[in-house]
Design an enzyme around this catalytic site. Structure first.
Site, PDB file in Angstrom:
ATOM      1  N   GLY A   1       0.803  -1.217   0.000  1.00 37.33           N
ATOM      2  CA  GLY A   1       0.000   0.000   0.000  1.00 37.33           C
ATOM      3  C   GLY A   1       0.834   1.264   0.000  1.00 37.33           C
ATOM      4  O   GLY A   1       1.956   1.304  -0.521  1.00 37.33           O
ATOM      5  N   SER A   2       0.276   2.288   0.672  1.00 33.88           N
ATOM      6  CA  SER A   2       0.795   3.647   0.499  1.00 33.88           C
ATOM      7  C   SER A   2       2.233   3.849   0.967  1.00 33.88           C
ATOM      8  O   SER A   2       2.844   4.861   0.609  1.00 33.88           O
ATOM      9  CB  SER A   2      -0.103   4.633   1.228  1.00 33.88           C
ATOM     10  OG  SER A   2      -1.372   4.623   0.637  1.00 33.88           O
ATOM     11  N   ILE A   3       2.788   2.951   1.789  1.00 34.79           N
ATOM     12  CA  ILE A   3       4.184   3.173   2.176  1.00 34.79           C
ATOM     13  C   ILE A   3       5.074   3.123   0.930  1.00 34.79           C
ATOM     14  O   ILE A   3       6.177   3.646   0.923  1.00 34.79           O
ATOM     15  CB  ILE A   3       4.680   2.174   3.253  1.00 34.79           C
ATOM     16  CG1 ILE A   3       4.455   0.726   2.842  1.00 34.79           C
ATOM     17  CG2 ILE A   3       4.006   2.443   4.585  1.00 34.79           C
ATOM     18  CD1 ILE A   3       5.032  -0.280   3.831  1.00 34.79           C
TER      19      ILE A   3
ATOM     20  N   LYS B   1       4.611   4.840  -1.562  1.00 33.41           N
ATOM     21  CA  LYS B   1       4.739   6.205  -2.097  1.00 33.41           C
ATOM     22  C   LYS B   1       6.098   6.800  -1.762  1.00 33.41           C
ATOM     23  O   LYS B   1       6.560   7.730  -2.425  1.00 33.41           O
ATOM     24  CB  LYS B   1       3.614   7.102  -1.547  1.00 33.41           C
ATOM     25  CG  LYS B   1       2.293   6.837  -2.242  1.00 33.41           C
ATOM     26  CD  LYS B   1       1.158   7.593  -1.624  1.00 33.41           C
ATOM     27  CE  LYS B   1      -0.154   7.072  -2.195  1.00 33.41           C
ATOM     28  NZ  LYS B   1      -1.263   7.239  -1.267  1.00 33.41           N
TER      29      LYS B   1
END
Lengths: 99, 552
Positions: free
Chosen positions: B282-284, B286
């Site tokens: 997921g967003s980690i 980014k």
């Protein structure tokens, strides 16, 4: 000539006795060496067991509840004071309470 | 010749010569005898050592076990060691009443199948039957007290794990003959640190020192256990890694395995979620996307078009809380904008994106001492939709260990980090890996990681620990299930680093399927569970790791 023969025979006999004695001593020493070796082996095994037991008793899982019961708590930022703070004497006591 | 001469009787010619030659002969024989005696003495003295060892080895029965070196943590605390334990065997020929013997033995060892034991004890053609291997001394005494003739003991070496479940995933396990079949135990055999042993001999080799710190492991384990209860999570995992050396200081996956319990390792719900499981994080991810944008020359303030949702085929990518205006790169990171990350990826191009993921080691399996690592699940080809989903951590499943290593490289100034579970020599200077991003990019990433924690609107604000300059990024990934993603079941994660001005460690915390609670305002996002958990962990482990607190 005869004297030489007698001396030689005596020498041979005495060296035979000497050799027998040496052989016997060696065997005795070897036997005690084995006993010692076995003792050392047993001691090593005991040490291994004791070390394992000590490590088991000192595992953090067990120590932590004990330490908490004594009123200790994990070190946190508020227990730490940068160097100059000590000189200024503004040491604050921990809020830890023993109930 | 001289004998013949004597028989021939006195002879004038011979008598003058014979005594001399006879005495010479005698002298020669005596000299030879002495030489033989001397030689024998020398030989005995020479071979004495060999002779005694031969006898020792003949006394103990040969067994095909391995003597293993101890395994200790980085501070020398014992994690695994060999001990001698009695093993019980039977000589069926000496057993008088097999039925009775089997019955009484099973009363002591309920795990043994009584019919099988009775059969093997009654088989008079055999002279050796294992009854039970690896008894405790107390148990051996109780068997001895049964007083059954034909039951005998032999000492064997057995592996014990004094720390119990802590570190079980990394240590691996051994089989009945003390051979490593997984984890570090197998690695020890592979590098030849164990030795073939005869009987119950203990290894004299130097202990194998791991990079793990038992104290940090315990703190991590306990906080993860607490988080599982607090957020009703199905599982939790975490790791702490040195950003320069790649040493894994702590790695915990709950529920864990006890290396001494064979069944644990086979239970699929107990797999090592750090090094053996692959997840869409997921967003980690980014962090990686922003790193790539910075590498391509962008600054934290350059603007990204996030006004409109992103369209790719039949999919529409939207933000959870759309701002409806362009964002800066740092805002994309702090607000965790999927649209913004997607735009950054699209402007970089598919080839660059793939090459960047490869450079960070997220595109192929990561081999460590513990395992050769599962291969990441990745898209077959990278089109527009894959570019967008990859940018916010979907469509690529890697091990958390892999991701932590990539993050460590991004944090440490930009050089590659190879994760290791073995302690490196503290004296030797750290060998830096090859450069993966520039020092500028690394510095900017540290800044934006820290900003995400200090900003009142940052998703990571609950991860702050006064004095330790925590920086980090949250990730809430919907978990893949049959036929798509499940909205309500997420993997909440937090990649953290401290102190962010000059990072020494990265932390990665994962909570599997947390539930909404009163304390989290009913939310299941990582900012409400994984971030505060990270704060509690860093507060506890930083003093253990000797990271000084900055004055407040």
């Amino acid at each position: 000539m005869r004297i030489l023969n007698v001396v030689a025979v005596l020498l041979a006999l005495s060296s035979a006795f000497l050799l027998y004695g040496l052989n016997y001593d060696t065997r005795m020493i070897e036997r005690s060496l084995h006993v010692r070796e076995r003792e050392a082996e047993r001691a090593r095994a005991d040490i291994a067991v004791l070390r394992a037991e000590r490590a088991h008793l000192a595992r953090p899982e067990r120590i932590e509840p004990l330490a908490r019961r004594l009123g200790l708590e994990p070190l946190s930022a508020r227990h730490l004071l940068p160097g100059p703070g000590l000189a200024a004497g503004n040491i604050t006591t921990s809020s830890t309470s023993v109930r | 010749m001289s004998v013949a001469a004597r028989i021939a009787g006195p002879d004038l010619h011979e008598t003058s010569v014979a005594p001399r030659s006879r005495s010479r002969m005698l002298a020669l024989v005596i000299a030879l005898a002495f030489a033989a005696v001397g030689g024998q003495l020398v030989r005995l003295a020479w071979q004495n050592e060999d002779a005694s060892t031969i006898r020792v080895s003949m006394m103990s029965s040969p067994a095909n076990t391995l003597a293993r070196p101890d395994i200790v943590d980085r501070n020398g605390r014992l994690l695994a060691t060999d001990v001698q334990m009695p093993s019980l065997y039977a000589d069926p020929l000496l057993i008088q009443d097999a039925d009775e013997a089997a019955e009484r033995l099973v009363r002591l060892f309920p795990q043994i199948d009584v019919r099988e034991l009775r059969q093997s004890l009654a088989d008079k053609s055999r002279r050796f039957v294992w009854v039970r291997r690896g008894l405790s001394p107390a148990m051996a005494q109780r068997v001895h007290n049964l007083g059954i003739p034909g039951l005998l003991f032999v000492d064997e070496i057995r592996r014990t794990y004094p720390a119990g479940r802590l570190g079980g995933h990394i240590l691996g396990r051994v089989d009945i003959d003390n051979r490593g079949t997984g984890g570090i135990e197998r690695y020890i055999d592979e590098i030849g640190a164990s030795e073939a042993a005869v009987g119950a001999r203990l290894s004299a080799r130097a202990p194998v020192r791991l990079s793990l710190d038992l104290g940090v492991m315990h703190a991590l384990d306990e906080e993860l256990a607490g988080a599982m209860v607090r957020y009703e999570a199905a599982g939790a995992a975490g790791l702490v890694m040195d950003v320069l050396t790649g040493e894994v200081v702590a790695s915990v996956s709950r529920p864990g395995v006890d290396p001494a319990v064979y069944e644990d390792a086979l239970d699929p719900s107990r797999i090592d979620r750090i090094a053996a499981g692959t997840y869409e994080l997921g967003s980690i991810m980014k962090l990686v996307t922003v790193a790539m944008a910075l590498e391509m020359g962008r600054s934290l303030d350059s603007m990204v078009d996030t006004a409109e949702p992103l369209k790719a085929g039949r999919f529409t990518i939207e933000d959870l809380h759309p701002l409806g205006r362009p964002m800066s790169v740092s805002e994309v990171f702090i607000h965790s904008s999927n649209v913004g990350a997607g735009q950054l990826a699209l402007s970089a191009g598919a080839a660059t994106q793939k090459a960047f993921l490869q450079k960070l080691g997220l595109w192929s399996a990561l081999k460590t001492e513990v395992s050769s690592g599962p291969a990441p699940q990745k898209p077959q080809q990278i089109g527009r939709i894959e570019q967008i989903t990859l940018s916010f951590g979907h469509g690529l499943a890697t091990t958390p260990l892999q991701f932590a290593a990539a993050s460590a490289a991004l944090m440490n100034g930009g050089t590659r980090v190879t994760p290791t579970f073995m302690a490196l020599d503290g004296e030797a200077p750290v060998v830096r890996g090859e450069r993966v991003v520039s020092a500028r990019t690394s510095a900017l990433l540290r800044e934006v990681m820290r900003r995400n924690v200090t900003d009142p609107a940052g998703t990571g604000r609950r991860a702050d620990v006064p004095g330790f300059e925590v920086g980090g990024k949250t990730g809430t990934a919907e978990m893949a299930a049959k036929g798509g993603y499940r909205k309500k079941s997420v993997l909440a994660s937090f990649i953290g680093t401290f102190p962010s001005s000059e990072p020494r460690y990265v932390t990665l915390i994962l909570l599997f399927e947390p539930k909404g609670q009163d304390v989290t305002g009913g939310e299941i996002t990582a900012g409400r569970n994984a971030a505060p958990t990270t704060a509690r962990i860093i507060e506890r482990i930083a003093p253990l790791l000797g990271v000084p607190a900055k004055s407040l």
